[in-house]
Design a protein around this motif. Structure first.
Motif, short mmCIF file in Angstrom:
data_model
loop_
_atom_site.label_atom_id
_atom_site.label_comp_id
_atom_site.label_asym_id
_atom_site.label_seq_id
_atom_site.Cartn_x
_atom_site.Cartn_y
_atom_site.Cartn_z
N HIS A 12 -18.85 -2.71 4.31
CA HIS A 12 -17.97 -1.94 5.19
C HIS A 12 -16.91 -2.87 5.78
CE1 HIS A 12 -21.01 -3.66 7.92
NE2 HIS A 12 -20.02 -3.71 8.80
N PHE A 13 -15.90 -2.27 6.38
CA PHE A 13 -14.94 -3.06 7.14
C PHE A 13 -14.94 -2.56 8.57
CE2 PHE A 13 -12.32 0.45 5.62
CZ PHE A 13 -11.55 0.77 6.73
N THR A 14 -14.50 -3.41 9.47
CA THR A 14 -14.48 -3.02 10.87
C THR A 14 -13.05 -3.02 11.40
OG1 THR A 14 -14.83 -5.30 11.59
CG2 THR A 14 -16.79 -3.91 11.34
N THR A 15 -12.83 -2.22 12.43
CA THR A 15 -11.55 -2.15 13.11
C THR A 15 -11.79 -2.24 14.60
OG1 THR A 15 -11.52 0.26 13.45
CG2 THR A 15 -10.67 -0.55 11.35
N THR A 16 -10.77 -2.61 15.32
CA THR A 16 -10.86 -2.60 16.78
C THR A 16 -10.66 -1.17 17.28
OG1 THR A 16 -8.48 -2.92 17.09
CG2 THR A 16 -9.84 -4.92 16.90
N ARG A 17 -11.01 -0.94 18.52
CA ARG A 17 -10.83 0.40 19.09
C ARG A 17 -9.35 0.83 19.05
NH1 ARG A 17 -14.30 3.39 22.28
NH2 ARG A 17 -15.56 1.52 22.43
N PRO A 18 -8.40 -0.03 19.44
CA PRO A 18 -6.99 0.39 19.36
C PRO A 18 -6.53 0.72 17.93
CG PRO A 18 -7.20 -1.51 20.80
CD PRO A 18 -8.53 -1.33 20.14
N GLN A 19 -6.99 -0.07 16.95
CA GLN A 19 -6.63 0.22 15.56
C GLN A 19 -7.19 1.57 15.13
OE1 GLN A 19 -8.44 -3.29 13.88
NE2 GLN A 19 -6.46 -4.25 13.48
N TRP A 20 -8.45 1.81 15.45
CA TRP A 20 -9.09 3.06 15.05
C TRP A 20 -8.42 4.26 15.73
CZ3 TRP A 20 -11.57 4.59 11.10
CH2 TRP A 20 -12.29 5.76 11.11
N THR A 21 -8.11 4.13 17.01
CA THR A 21 -7.45 5.21 17.74
C THR A 21 -6.08 5.52 17.14
OG1 THR A 21 -8.62 4.60 19.76
CG2 THR A 21 -6.63 5.90 20.03
N ALA A 22 -5.33 4.49 16.79
CA ALA A 22 -4.02 4.68 16.17
C ALA A 22 -4.16 5.36 14.80
CB ALA A 22 -3.30 3.35 16.02
N PHE A 23 -5.13 4.96 14.02
CA PHE A 23 -5.36 5.56 12.70
C PHE A 23 -5.72 7.04 12.83
CE2 PHE A 23 -8.50 6.50 9.28
CZ PHE A 23 -7.62 6.49 8.21
#
Length: 64
Positions: free
Chosen positions: A42-53
């Motif tokens: 899997h890959f991980t993202t930060t909360r701001p990255q995920w929210t923007a996506f």
């Protein structure tokens, strides 16, 4: 350090399809993996990255 995702889930909208991903919570963000190829990792993202996506998806930014 490897983050271990908590509570993998897939969208209710992908119930009748094989093309989907699963999302798991990690500290400060999200982890994403391919449902068909879970062993690939899997890959991980930060909360701001995920929210923007998610915001971009909701506004149709990636629609063809």
């Amino acid at each position: 350090m490897t983050l271990r995702p908590i509570a993998w889930r897939k969208s209710g909208r992908s119930t009748n399809t094989d093309n989907c991903v699963e999302v798991g919570r990690v500290g400060g963000g999200a982890a994403v993996r391919d449902t068909k190829h879970r062993a690939a990792g899997h890959f991980t993202t930060t909360r701001p990255q995920w929210t923007a996506f998610i915001g971009a998806i909701k506004t149709g930014r990636y629609d063809s």
